[in-house]
Write a protein that holds these residues in place. Structure first.
Motif, PDB file in Angstrom:
ATOM      1  N   ASP A  81       0.841  -1.202   0.000  1.00  0.00           N
ATOM      2  CA  ASP A  81       0.000   0.000   0.000  1.00  0.00           C
ATOM      3  C   ASP A  81       0.877   1.252   0.000  1.00  0.00           C
ATOM      4  O   ASP A  81       0.542   2.261  -0.647  1.00  0.00           O
ATOM      5  CB  ASP A  81      -0.916   0.002   1.221  1.00  0.00           C
ATOM      6  CG  ASP A  81      -1.926  -1.133   1.205  1.00  0.00           C
ATOM      7  OD1 ASP A  81      -2.235  -1.657   0.106  1.00  0.00           O
ATOM      8  OD2 ASP A  81      -2.411  -1.514   2.292  1.00  0.00           O
ATOM      9  N   HIS A  82       1.991   1.194   0.724  1.00  0.00           N
ATOM     10  CA  HIS A  82       2.862   2.356   0.807  1.00  0.00           C
ATOM     11  C   HIS A  82       3.532   2.644  -0.538  1.00  0.00           C
ATOM     12  O   HIS A  82       3.647   3.813  -0.947  1.00  0.00           O
ATOM     13  CB  HIS A  82       3.914   2.140   1.887  1.00  0.00           C
ATOM     14  CG  HIS A  82       4.762   3.334   2.141  1.00  0.00           C
ATOM     15  ND1 HIS A  82       4.265   4.506   2.675  1.00  0.00           N
ATOM     16  CD2 HIS A  82       6.088   3.563   1.923  1.00  0.00           C
ATOM     17  CE1 HIS A  82       5.232   5.391   2.785  1.00  0.00           C
ATOM     18  NE2 HIS A  82       6.348   4.850   2.335  1.00  0.00           N
ATOM     19  N   LEU A  83       3.951   1.590  -1.229  1.00  0.00           N
ATOM     20  CA  LEU A  83       4.541   1.796  -2.551  1.00  0.00           C
ATOM     21  C   LEU A  83       3.535   2.457  -3.494  1.00  0.00           C
ATOM     22  O   LEU A  83       3.885   3.347  -4.275  1.00  0.00           O
ATOM     23  CB  LEU A  83       5.014   0.465  -3.136  1.00  0.00           C
ATOM     24  CG  LEU A  83       6.184  -0.222  -2.422  1.00  0.00           C
ATOM     25  CD1 LEU A  83       6.517  -1.536  -3.107  1.00  0.00           C
ATOM     26  CD2 LEU A  83       7.415   0.674  -2.371  1.00  0.00           C
ATOM     27  N   THR A  84       2.288   2.030  -3.399  1.00  0.00           N
ATOM     28  CA  THR A  84       1.245   2.630  -4.236  1.00  0.00           C
ATOM     29  C   THR A  84       1.096   4.115  -3.932  1.00  0.00           C
ATOM     30  O   THR A  84       0.994   4.953  -4.846  1.00  0.00           O
ATOM     31  CB  THR A  84      -0.086   1.897  -4.019  1.00  0.00           C
ATOM     32  OG1 THR A  84       0.081   0.513  -4.360  1.00  0.00           O
ATOM     33  CG2 THR A  84      -1.187   2.502  -4.872  1.00  0.00           C
ATOM     34  N   THR A  88       4.579  -5.347  -7.179  1.00  0.00           N
ATOM     35  CA  THR A  88       3.807  -4.115  -6.999  1.00  0.00           C
ATOM     36  C   THR A  88       4.551  -2.923  -7.588  1.00  0.00           C
ATOM     37  O   THR A  88       3.965  -2.087  -8.305  1.00  0.00           O
ATOM     38  CB  THR A  88       3.530  -3.873  -5.500  1.00  0.00           C
ATOM     39  OG1 THR A  88       2.737  -4.940  -4.982  1.00  0.00           O
ATOM     40  CG2 THR A  88       2.802  -2.554  -5.279  1.00  0.00           C
ATOM     41  N   ALA A  89       5.843  -2.829  -7.294  1.00  0.00           N
ATOM     42  CA  ALA A  89       6.637  -1.719  -7.822  1.00  0.00           C
ATOM     43  C   ALA A  89       6.668  -1.738  -9.347  1.00  0.00           C
ATOM     44  O   ALA A  89       6.566  -0.685  -9.997  1.00  0.00           O
ATOM     45  CB  ALA A  89       8.057  -1.795  -7.255  1.00  0.00           C
ATOM     46  N   LYS A  90       6.788  -2.914  -9.930  1.00  0.00           N
ATOM     47  CA  LYS A  90       6.821  -3.023 -11.386  1.00  0.00           C
ATOM     48  C   LYS A  90       5.520  -2.527 -11.993  1.00  0.00           C
ATOM     49  O   LYS A  90       5.511  -1.793 -12.990  1.00  0.00           O
ATOM     50  CB  LYS A  90       7.079  -4.468 -11.794  1.00  0.00           C
ATOM     51  CG  LYS A  90       7.225  -4.662 -13.295  1.00  0.00           C
ATOM     52  CD  LYS A  90       7.573  -6.097 -13.633  1.00  0.00           C
ATOM     53  CE  LYS A  90       7.749  -6.299 -15.136  1.00  0.00           C
ATOM     54  NZ  LYS A  90       8.115  -7.699 -15.469  1.00  0.00           N
ATOM     55  N   GLU A  91       4.402  -2.908 -11.387  1.00  0.00           N
ATOM     56  CA  GLU A  91       3.091  -2.452 -11.879  1.00  0.00           C
ATOM     57  C   GLU A  91       2.965  -0.938 -11.801  1.00  0.00           C
ATOM     58  O   GLU A  91       2.309  -0.308 -12.639  1.00  0.00           O
ATOM     59  CB  GLU A  91       1.976  -3.105 -11.069  1.00  0.00           C
ATOM     60  CG  GLU A  91       1.823  -4.607 -11.292  1.00  0.00           C
ATOM     61  CD  GLU A  91       0.793  -5.220 -10.360  1.00  0.00           C
ATOM     62  OE1 GLU A  91       0.166  -4.447  -9.588  1.00  0.00           O
ATOM     63  OE2 GLU A  91       0.633  -6.451 -10.389  1.00  0.00           O
ATOM     64  N   GLY A 146       4.769  11.052  -6.136  1.00  0.00           N
ATOM     65  CA  GLY A 146       5.594  11.192  -7.326  1.00  0.00           C
ATOM     66  C   GLY A 146       6.949  10.545  -7.252  1.00  0.00           C
ATOM     67  O   GLY A 146       7.877  10.954  -7.971  1.00  0.00           O
ATOM     68  N   ALA A 147       7.110   9.545  -6.399  1.00  0.00           N
ATOM     69  CA  ALA A 147       8.400   8.853  -6.318  1.00  0.00           C
ATOM     70  C   ALA A 147       8.665   8.109  -7.623  1.00  0.00           C
ATOM     71  O   ALA A 147       7.751   7.623  -8.293  1.00  0.00           O
ATOM     72  CB  ALA A 147       8.411   7.877  -5.147  1.00  0.00           C
ATOM     73  N   ALA A 148       9.937   8.009  -7.989  1.00  0.00           N
ATOM     74  CA  ALA A 148      10.319   7.283  -9.205  1.00  0.00           C
ATOM     75  C   ALA A 148      11.088   6.006  -8.887  1.00  0.00           C
ATOM     76  O   ALA A 148      11.182   5.108  -9.725  1.00  0.00           O
ATOM     77  CB  ALA A 148      11.181   8.173 -10.096  1.00  0.00           C
ATOM     78  N   ALA A 149      11.657   5.938  -7.672  1.00  0.00           N
ATOM     79  CA  ALA A 149      12.469   4.781  -7.297  1.00  0.00           C
ATOM     80  C   ALA A 149      12.375   4.571  -5.795  1.00  0.00           C
ATOM     81  O   ALA A 149      12.189   5.525  -5.026  1.00  0.00           O
ATOM     82  CB  ALA A 149      13.926   4.974  -7.706  1.00  0.00           C
ATOM     83  N   VAL A 150      12.515   3.305  -5.387  1.00  0.00           N
ATOM     84  CA  VAL A 150      12.530   2.984  -3.963  1.00  0.00           C
ATOM     85  C   VAL A 150      13.647   1.995  -3.676  1.00  0.00           C
ATOM     86  O   VAL A 150      13.938   1.108  -4.480  1.00  0.00           O
ATOM     87  CB  VAL A 150      11.191   2.385  -3.476  1.00  0.00           C
ATOM     88  CG1 VAL A 150      10.083   3.417  -3.484  1.00  0.00           C
ATOM     89  CG2 VAL A 150      10.802   1.157  -4.273  1.00  0.00           C
TER      90      VAL A 150
END
Length: 352
Positions: free
Chosen positions: A241-244, A280-283, A251-255
């Motif tokens: 949920d946080h990545l979403t 999730t990040a890939k989606e 507006g994050a681009a990378a984690v």
């Protein structure tokens, strides 16, 4: 205090498809977990051939500790016992008794306070000693080590290495995300005599690592691996949920995801982060890197020896290596991290 052995104490995990359900039944005994939930979690293990990485990682840590002890003049045999799978703790304690061990120290593969991460290991020791009988060795658990340089340092190195793999052009839109196993909020409130110890220690570790690895980079502490019924509140937000939210609202681009709640790359890291969170990040179109855990990093292995020496030395004279400011102690108070069956997690997998 005279000690004559060290016990490596861990969670345990299945080592083949036929072990998976018996292992999960051990983990959930007395918790009335529905069979369908066990079957769901069992599929996570079967995705990796029914083998959890945790036992092999313990074997590697065991060998590294023995080598470090030998190189530094620590003349203590090192044993290994698990909470939920072979080698079972009671069997190991029986072997220790038969070998003549009378008073041992225990290093649990969990850095933090809380019921599952500390108090339950105390209960495991007591139950194993009771099963072995009156000749069982006395076993004292080493202190929590969430802010020890030997724990913070390897996590810091891993975050730096993960950041170095990202495109520098993404740096200004990169977020550092620390994760740990979620627990019921009721359990979190009971974590320590003053309450909230689990969360407070994790927040301190996150701060210590972030300050050293990436000064000025925004970071968050979030949770993973929830397994309880939906009507029971657990610590949030979940990492997915946080990545979403990071992608869609900030507006994050990378984690860079750092599992500071864990000491090795076991199932809850390779499934929940390397599989589910990565998907999730890939989606979401986020560049995603997962930082390593300490494992058998030489500094982490040396930390085990330092904790042993700290306890062996006359109380109050050995220096405590630590970077944080939260109170610490060698012996937990009787009411520390107490809980009730209603507050315990539904299905914890590899927790250490």
């Amino acid at each position: 205090m005279a000690y004559d052995a060290l016990l490596l104490l861990s969670f345990g995990g299945p080592e083949g498809p036929e072990d998976v359900l018996p292992f999960l039944e051990n983990v959930t005994r007395g918790r009335n977990v529905p069979p369908e939930r066990l079957a769901e979690v069992a599929e996570h293990y079967r995705h990796f051939g029914g083998v959890s990485p945790i036992n092999q990682q313990c074997r590697e840590l065991l060998a590294a500790i023995r080598a470090d002890f030998a190189a530094n003049g620590i003349d203590l045999p090192v044993y290994w016992g698990n909470r939920n799978w072979h080698p079972m703790l009671a069997d190991t304690v029986a072997t220790m008794r038969d070998d003549g061990v009378r008073h041992a120290l225990a290093f649990a593969t969990s850095a933090f306070g809380g019921y599952s991460s500390c108090r339950q290991y105390q209960e495991d020791i007591a139950a194993a000693r009771a099963a072995v009988g009156p000749d069982a060795p006395v076993i004292d658990k080493l202190r929590q080590f969430h802010d020890h340089p030997g724990f913070v340092g390897p996590h810091t190195e891993a975050v730096r290495a993960a950041l170095d793999t990202l495109d520098p052009a993404l740096r200004e839109r990169t977020r550092l995300v620390f994760t740990a196993h979620s627990i019921p909020t009721r359990m979190a409130a009971a974590a320590g005599p003053e309450g909230g110890r689990y969360q407070a220690q994790l927040a301190e570790t996150a701060r210590l690592v972030a300050e050293r690895a990436a000064p000025g980079l925004p970071y968050d502490l979030v949770w993973q691996s929830r397994s309880g019924p939906p009507q029971v509140p657990w610590l949030e937000p979940d990492v997915n949920d946080h990545l979403t939210a990071l992608a869609e609202q900030e507006g994050a681009a990378a984690v860079v995801v750092s599992p500071i709640g864990f000491v090795s790359d076991h199932l809850e890291v390779v499934w929940d982060l390397d599989t589910e969170a990565a998907a999730t990040a890939k989606e979401l179109g986020l560049a995603y890197v997962r930082a390593a855990t300490p494992g058998t990093h030489p500094r982490f292995v040396a930390m085990v020896r330092e904790l042993v020496v700290e306890r062996i030395e006359r109380p109050g004279t050995a220096p405590r290596q630590r970077l944080g400011t939260l109170p610490i102690w060698d012996t937990c108070p009787r009411d520390c991290c107490s809980t009730t069956p209603a507050a315990t997690p539904g299905v914890a997998r590899d927790r250490s």
